[in-house]
Design a protein around this motif. Sequence first.
Motif, PDB file in Angstrom:
ATOM      1  N   GLU A  33       0.817  -1.229   0.000  1.00 21.01           N
ATOM      2  CA  GLU A  33       0.000   0.000   0.000  1.00 21.01           C
ATOM      3  C   GLU A  33       0.843   1.266   0.000  1.00 21.01           C
ATOM      4  O   GLU A  33       0.440   2.281  -0.569  1.00 21.01           O
ATOM      5  N   ALA A  34       2.005   1.216   0.668  1.00 25.86           N
ATOM      6  CA  ALA A  34       2.836   2.420   0.830  1.00 25.86           C
ATOM      7  C   ALA A  34       3.480   2.883  -0.477  1.00 25.86           C
ATOM      8  O   ALA A  34       3.853   4.042  -0.609  1.00 25.86           O
ATOM      9  N   PHE A  35       3.620   1.956  -1.450  1.00 28.09           N
ATOM     10  CA  PHE A  35       4.215   2.333  -2.735  1.00 28.09           C
ATOM     11  C   PHE A  35       3.242   3.153  -3.575  1.00 28.09           C
ATOM     12  O   PHE A  35       2.066   2.792  -3.681  1.00 28.09           O
ATOM     13  N   LEU A  40       5.471   1.057  -7.579  1.00 27.53           N
ATOM     14  CA  LEU A  40       5.211  -0.335  -7.206  1.00 27.53           C
ATOM     15  C   LEU A  40       5.574  -1.275  -8.353  1.00 27.53           C
ATOM     16  O   LEU A  40       6.142  -2.346  -8.151  1.00 27.53           O
ATOM     17  N   PHE A  41       5.257  -0.847  -9.574  1.00 30.34           N
ATOM     18  CA  PHE A  41       5.474  -1.690 -10.750  1.00 30.34           C
ATOM     19  C   PHE A  41       6.804  -1.446 -11.456  1.00 30.34           C
ATOM     20  O   PHE A  41       7.233  -2.252 -12.269  1.00 30.34           O
ATOM     21  N   GLU A  42       7.456  -0.293 -11.145  1.00 22.54           N
ATOM     22  CA  GLU A  42       8.631   0.064 -11.929  1.00 22.54           C
ATOM     23  C   GLU A  42       9.914   0.291 -11.141  1.00 22.54           C
ATOM     24  O   GLU A  42      11.004   0.088 -11.673  1.00 22.54           O
ATOM     25  N   PHE A  43       9.796   0.746  -9.880  1.00 19.51           N
ATOM     26  CA  PHE A  43      11.020   1.137  -9.171  1.00 19.51           C
ATOM     27  C   PHE A  43      11.873  -0.073  -8.806  1.00 19.51           C
ATOM     28  O   PHE A  43      11.363  -1.099  -8.361  1.00 19.51           O
ATOM     29  N   SER A  44      13.175   0.086  -8.966  1.00 23.77           N
ATOM     30  CA  SER A  44      14.108  -1.008  -8.698  1.00 23.77           C
ATOM     31  C   SER A  44      15.468  -0.457  -8.308  1.00 23.77           C
ATOM     32  O   SER A  44      15.835   0.658  -8.680  1.00 23.77           O
ATOM     33  N   ILE A  45      16.228  -1.247  -7.549  1.00 18.13           N
ATOM     34  CA  ILE A  45      17.623  -0.909  -7.215  1.00 18.13           C
ATOM     35  C   ILE A  45      18.498  -2.077  -7.647  1.00 18.13           C
ATOM     36  O   ILE A  45      18.136  -3.242  -7.428  1.00 18.13           O
ATOM     37  N   THR A 147      13.761  -0.896   1.733  1.00 17.62           N
ATOM     38  CA  THR A 147      14.890  -0.129   1.188  1.00 17.62           C
ATOM     39  C   THR A 147      14.442   0.676  -0.032  1.00 17.62           C
ATOM     40  O   THR A 147      14.832   1.828  -0.202  1.00 17.62           O
ATOM     41  N   TYR A 148      13.602   0.079  -0.873  1.00 15.75           N
ATOM     42  CA  TYR A 148      13.033   0.807  -2.018  1.00 15.75           C
ATOM     43  C   TYR A 148      12.266   2.035  -1.517  1.00 15.75           C
ATOM     44  O   TYR A 148      12.419   3.135  -2.042  1.00 15.75           O
ATOM     45  N   LEU A 149      11.421   1.832  -0.504  1.00 17.25           N
ATOM     46  CA  LEU A 149      10.617   2.949   0.017  1.00 17.25           C
ATOM     47  C   LEU A 149      11.513   4.065   0.548  1.00 17.25           C
ATOM     48  O   LEU A 149      11.297   5.242   0.241  1.00 17.25           O
ATOM     49  N   ARG A 150      12.526   3.706   1.318  1.00 14.34           N
ATOM     50  CA  ARG A 150      13.453   4.721   1.858  1.00 14.34           C
ATOM     51  C   ARG A 150      14.157   5.455   0.723  1.00 14.34           C
ATOM     52  O   ARG A 150      14.334   6.678   0.784  1.00 14.34           O
ATOM     53  N   ALA A 151      14.568   4.721  -0.308  1.00 12.64           N
ATOM     54  CA  ALA A 151      15.248   5.341  -1.451  1.00 12.64           C
ATOM     55  C   ALA A 151      14.302   6.309  -2.163  1.00 12.64           C
ATOM     56  O   ALA A 151      14.735   7.292  -2.760  1.00 12.64           O
ATOM     57  N   LEU A 152      12.992   6.025  -2.082  1.00  3.45           N
ATOM     58  CA  LEU A 152      11.978   6.899  -2.695  1.00  3.45           C
ATOM     59  C   LEU A 152      11.575   8.046  -1.763  1.00  3.45           C
ATOM     60  O   LEU A 152      10.715   8.871  -2.107  1.00  3.45           O
ATOM     61  N   GLY A 153      12.175   8.077  -0.566  1.00  2.00           N
ATOM     62  CA  GLY A 153      11.843   9.124   0.392  1.00  2.00           C
ATOM     63  C   GLY A 153      10.517   8.897   1.094  1.00  2.00           C
ATOM     64  O   GLY A 153       9.908   9.825   1.620  1.00  2.00           O
ATOM     65  N   ILE A 154      10.064   7.632   1.113  1.00  4.51           N
ATOM     66  CA  ILE A 154       8.775   7.298   1.752  1.00  4.51           C
ATOM     67  C   ILE A 154       9.031   6.558   3.067  1.00  4.51           C
ATOM     68  O   ILE A 154       9.815   5.604   3.107  1.00  4.51           O
ATOM     69  N   GLU A 155       8.386   7.003   4.126  1.00  7.43           N
ATOM     70  CA  GLU A 155       8.496   6.355   5.436  1.00  7.43           C
ATOM     71  C   GLU A 155       7.778   5.004   5.398  1.00  7.43           C
ATOM     72  O   GLU A 155       6.566   4.954   5.156  1.00  7.43           O
TER      73      GLU A 155
ATOM     74  N   PHE B  43      28.595   2.458   3.456  1.00  5.01           N
ATOM     75  CA  PHE B  43      27.587   2.509   2.397  1.00  5.01           C
ATOM     76  C   PHE B  43      26.165   2.508   2.977  1.00  5.01           C
ATOM     77  O   PHE B  43      25.864   1.770   3.904  1.00  5.01           O
ATOM     78  N   SER B  44      25.314   3.321   2.373  1.00 10.78           N
ATOM     79  CA  SER B  44      23.945   3.461   2.855  1.00 10.78           C
ATOM     80  C   SER B  44      23.018   3.866   1.711  1.00 10.78           C
ATOM     81  O   SER B  44      23.454   4.472   0.738  1.00 10.78           O
ATOM     82  N   ILE B  45      21.740   3.534   1.844  1.00 15.45           N
ATOM     83  CA  ILE B  45      20.716   3.982   0.891  1.00 15.45           C
ATOM     84  C   ILE B  45      19.622   4.685   1.689  1.00 15.45           C
ATOM     85  O   ILE B  45      19.218   4.180   2.756  1.00 15.45           O
ATOM     86  N   GLY B  46      19.138   5.807   1.173  1.00 14.47           N
ATOM     87  CA  GLY B  46      17.976   6.487   1.765  1.00 14.47           C
ATOM     88  C   GLY B  46      18.144   6.878   3.219  1.00 14.47           C
ATOM     89  O   GLY B  46      17.166   6.910   3.968  1.00 14.47           O
TER      90      GLY B  46
END
Lengths: 163, 163
Positions: A33-35, A40-45, A147-155, B43-46
């Motif tokens: 839900e948070a994405f 949700l469908f595209e972001f990747s690291i 980690t994806y959420l944090r990279a996106l700036g989302i808590e 090393f860190s992300i977000g």
Amino acid sequence: MTTTATITKQFISSEQLLEHWQGHRNLTRRVIEAFPEKELFEFSIGGMRPFAKLAVELISIGGPALKGIVNKHEEAFNEEAFNPKTKEEILKKWDEETQVINQYFNEISEERFQETFNLFGQYEFPVYQNILYFVDNEVHHRGQGYTYLRALGIEPPFFWERF
Amino acid sequence: MTTTATITKQFISSEQLLEHWQGHRNLTRRVIEAFPEKELFEFSIGGMRPFAKLAVELISIGGPALKGIVNKHEEAFNEEAFNPKTKEEILKKWDEETQVINQYFNEISEERFQETFNLFGQYEFPVYQNILYFVDNEVHHRGQGYTYLRALGIEPPFFWERF
């Protein structure tokens, strides 16, 4: 084998494990839900799968695996059957699988947890190990999702909130 | 409470849980090893913690928590006591804690797993829930570590290899 296992100290009952698993599934639902829809469908690291793909993997394991265990059929793992295009579709299927998991999990006997089964015709381990693997795999991929959420700036949701 | 729990179906024995946990700890050890020295600490992300900090958190939970449970003391959680400067120091401490965990875990009785304990004077839950939390927390942070490794272009260890 069964006798040896059951005369030892119990760590948890099957009811407790199911509650534990469903608590994790509630948290994973919150991560989905948070994405934002697009991410949700595209972001990747680092070339890894987007979180929607990971959610489909989890949906393709839990319920189908328990059905296989209960019915003793060894159909191959298949994550192609469900191809959601929206977050809403994923969440709807997630909730349907909650019921499937509750139903089939409760049909597994204490003895069966200790028996070896060739899950998906490929993973030949004691049933309890396969089930722990489902939970671990979910927590593992969800850690990736955090980690994806944090990279996106989302808590992300609180790790300890399960119900 | 104890009676209710023990007359239900056993999911796993305490020996099986300990083996499961130590299998995860072996994998986490491989993830620590996989980081280059500098990136392990930096090393860190977000805005999240580097993996060395996460490893110190895990080291500060497992053994100390089990000692607290066995001795029924509620000392506060403390991750300041161990300040490693190298990967080697972390791995050495990791291996020492493996023995501490084996020793103290085996001193917990079946009844005790079902009893509530105020871990670190702060987390008041049944002992089995606290122990599952240690494992989940490790798998969660390790999933974060896998993402760091992928972002660094490093192939992480196989998730299913535990021993």
